[in-house]
Design a protein around this motif. Structure first.
Motif, short mmCIF file in Angstrom:
data_model
loop_
_atom_site.label_atom_id
_atom_site.label_comp_id
_atom_site.label_asym_id
_atom_site.label_seq_id
_atom_site.Cartn_x
_atom_site.Cartn_y
_atom_site.Cartn_z
N ALA A 234 0.82 -1.21 0.00
CA ALA A 234 0.00 0.00 0.00
C ALA A 234 0.85 1.26 0.00
CB ALA A 234 -0.93 0.01 1.21
N SER A 235 0.44 2.21 -0.81
CA SER A 235 1.01 3.56 -0.81
C SER A 235 -0.16 4.53 -0.84
CB SER A 235 1.92 3.78 -2.03
OG SER A 235 2.38 5.11 -2.07
N VAL A 236 -0.31 5.30 0.23
CA VAL A 236 -1.45 6.21 0.36
C VAL A 236 -0.93 7.62 0.63
CG1 VAL A 236 -3.67 6.61 1.51
CG2 VAL A 236 -2.74 4.29 1.38
N ALA A 237 -1.49 8.58 -0.07
CA ALA A 237 -1.10 9.98 0.10
C ALA A 237 -2.33 10.86 -0.12
CB ALA A 237 0.01 10.35 -0.87
N THR A 239 -3.08 12.74 -2.52
CA THR A 239 -3.58 12.63 -3.88
C THR A 239 -3.14 11.31 -4.49
OG1 THR A 239 -1.62 13.62 -4.91
CG2 THR A 239 -3.36 15.13 -4.16
N HIS A 240 -3.89 10.85 -5.48
CA HIS A 240 -3.52 9.62 -6.17
C HIS A 240 -2.16 9.78 -6.84
CE1 HIS A 240 -4.40 5.80 -8.31
NE2 HIS A 240 -3.58 6.33 -9.20
N GLU A 241 -1.88 10.96 -7.38
CA GLU A 241 -0.63 11.19 -8.09
C GLU A 241 0.57 11.05 -7.16
OE1 GLU A 241 -3.96 12.51 -10.25
OE2 GLU A 241 -3.32 13.14 -8.23
N GLU A 242 0.46 11.59 -5.95
CA GLU A 242 1.58 11.46 -5.01
C GLU A 242 1.74 10.02 -4.54
OE1 GLU A 242 3.25 12.84 -0.63
OE2 GLU A 242 1.36 13.71 -1.35
N ALA A 243 0.63 9.34 -4.30
CA ALA A 243 0.71 7.95 -3.87
C ALA A 243 1.38 7.09 -4.92
CB ALA A 243 -0.70 7.42 -3.57
N ARG A 244 1.06 7.33 -6.19
CA ARG A 244 1.67 6.56 -7.27
C ARG A 244 3.15 6.89 -7.40
NH1 ARG A 244 4.29 5.50 -12.36
NH2 ARG A 244 3.42 3.52 -13.05
N ALA A 245 3.50 8.16 -7.26
CA ALA A 245 4.91 8.55 -7.34
C ALA A 245 5.71 7.89 -6.22
CB ALA A 245 5.04 10.07 -7.25
N VAL A 293 -2.48 -1.45 -3.47
CA VAL A 293 -3.39 -0.38 -3.08
C VAL A 293 -2.62 0.93 -3.17
CG1 VAL A 293 -4.75 0.61 -1.20
CG2 VAL A 293 -4.79 -1.86 -1.61
N ILE A 294 -2.93 1.72 -4.17
CA ILE A 294 -2.23 2.97 -4.43
C ILE A 294 -3.29 4.05 -4.65
CG2 ILE A 294 -0.64 4.22 -5.95
CD1 ILE A 294 0.57 1.49 -6.72
N GLY A 295 -3.28 5.08 -3.81
CA GLY A 295 -4.28 6.11 -4.04
C GLY A 295 -4.45 7.08 -2.90
N ALA A 296 -5.40 7.98 -3.07
CA ALA A 296 -5.79 8.94 -2.05
C ALA A 296 -6.53 8.20 -0.94
CB ALA A 296 -6.64 10.04 -2.67
N PRO A 297 -6.69 8.83 0.24
CA PRO A 297 -7.25 8.12 1.39
C PRO A 297 -8.57 7.41 1.14
CG PRO A 297 -6.34 10.22 2.08
CD PRO A 297 -6.26 10.19 0.58
N THR A 339 1.18 6.80 4.97
CA THR A 339 0.34 5.69 4.54
C THR A 339 -0.39 5.08 5.73
OG1 THR A 339 1.66 5.13 2.58
CG2 THR A 339 0.36 3.35 3.56
N LEU A 340 0.34 4.80 6.81
CA LEU A 340 -0.29 4.22 8.00
C LEU A 340 -1.28 5.19 8.63
CD1 LEU A 340 2.52 2.22 9.85
CD2 LEU A 340 1.09 1.56 7.91
N GLU A 341 -0.93 6.46 8.69
CA GLU A 341 -1.82 7.45 9.30
C GLU A 341 -3.14 7.55 8.53
OE1 GLU A 341 1.61 10.46 11.14
OE2 GLU A 341 0.73 10.83 9.16
#
Length: 351
Positions: A234-237, A239-245, A293-297, A339-341
């Motif tokens: 999982a990478s969560v940020a 925005t979706h763009e930041e999570a993917r980056a 799982v990559i995306g915004a919250p 991501t955890l937060e």
């Protein structure tokens, strides 16, 4: 009413370009303490060897360090690769950990080597290890040795000989069987142990494995019902763009493994974005990205819940794969922390 969904963490202690192992471990200890505060259920360390991007070579050492920095979260291995070790030594290590953090230790056991063939041979030349063909017997041996009553051997003379992983034990670590095959699912069912399918790196075959485990489960005293959960990257940020980056360095690192290229420390996000992928790398990255799982919250939380419902689990263990930018401190991992937060905020009842 829908049962609450629990979250846990799998940590490989990633090492990025320009980062030392000391800094990588420090970042993971910060992450473990954060997971404890956020209400995650357990925090597991994987076992891998001789990989420039992975510092989790010795789960028992990392577990002890994390236990000392946390208060309530369960800490354990995801997993100890049993063929690399003597069953008695594993039992002794985890009995000692249980004494350090009573009621908070998980012993996840796996059958894979955790590295390539050369390192596997070095591990087996440098000490006593277990026979991979007797994996099931060794799991059962460890389960007996860590109990307060220990195990009893019958010697060739006919005399009985008591063996304990530690004297005066008042409790035992919880044992989980890990795997990505029908073999591990069947063995966990036969032994009446909790089972985890390694979906974070082997998505194929999970439906069959879980079906074999659940339908073939033999209740044990400690576990009258089958128990399993889902692992995922999982990478969560924001925005979706930041999570993917932030996911891109790990995606490209995994692509290097799958395409047989020399291993190296993880790229920073800046390096990964600046690189021009060849066709093989792009194909592998695209395939993996569909399972992560990559995306915004909101979208990430929804995907976690969807996967939990699809596979019938009440717990999801995430491997936070969000990478770092070059300007971010080497003794922390802001992307993994965020991501955890964000997942805790949108998934956990008290998050």
């Amino acid at each position: 009413m829908t049962a609450p969904l629990h979250l846990s963490v799998l940590d490989l202690v990633p090492v990025r370009d320009g980062q030392t192992s000391a800094q990588a471990v420090a970042a993971s200890m910060r992450l473990a303490a954060l997971a404890d505060r956020l209400g995650y259920t357990r925090y597991w360390f994987a076992e891998h060897h001789n990989m420039p991007a992975v510092a989790s070579t010795t789960p028992p050492v990392l577990i002890a360090a994390a236990a000392a920095r946390t208060e309530r979260i369960r800490v354990g291995s995801g997993g100890v690769m049993l063929p690399n070790h003597s069953p008695l030594v594993v039992a002794e290590q985890f009995a000692a950990l249980e004494a350090l953090a009573p009621g908070r230790i998980d012993l996840g056991l796996g059958r894979a080597p955790g590295s390539d063939g050369v390192i596997t041979q070095l591990l087996r030349m440098s000490g006593t290890t277990s026979d991979v063909d007797r994996f099931g017997d060794h799991v059962a041996d460890i389960a007996a040795l860590v109990q307060p009553d220990g195990a009893t051997l019958r010697l060739t003379s006919g005399r009985e000989y008591a063996v304990h992983a530690t004297p005066g034990a008042s409790g035992a670590p919880a044992i989980w069987l890990l795997g990505s095959s029908d073999f591990s699912a069947r063995l966990a069912a036969e032994l009446g142990l909790p089972y985890v399918f390694a979906y974070h790196f082997a998505g194929e075959g999970i439906e069959r494995a879980l079906e074999l485990y659940r339908t073939g489960y033999r209740p044990s005293e400690a576990h009258p019902e089958p128990r399993t959960f889902l692992t995922l990257n999982a990478s969560v940020a924001q925005t979706h763009e930041e999570a993917r980056a932030r996911a891109l360095p790990q995606l490209r690192g995994m692509a290097r493994i799958q395409t047989g290229r020399p291993l190296q420390a993880l790229e920073t996000v800046d390096q990964a974005e600046a690189a021009t992928p060849d066709a093989a790398t792009a194909q592998v990255v695209a395939a993996m990205e569909r399972r992560w799982v990559i995306g915004a919250p909101g979208e990430a939380a929804a995907e976690v819940r969807r996967l939990a419902e699809r596979y019938g689990v009440d717990e999801v263990m995430v491997s936070p794969v969000a990478g770092a930018y070059e300007h971010e401190g080497a003794d922390a991992s802001p992307g993994r922390e965020r991501t955890l937060e964000l997942l805790a905020r949108d998934v956990l009842p008290s998050g």
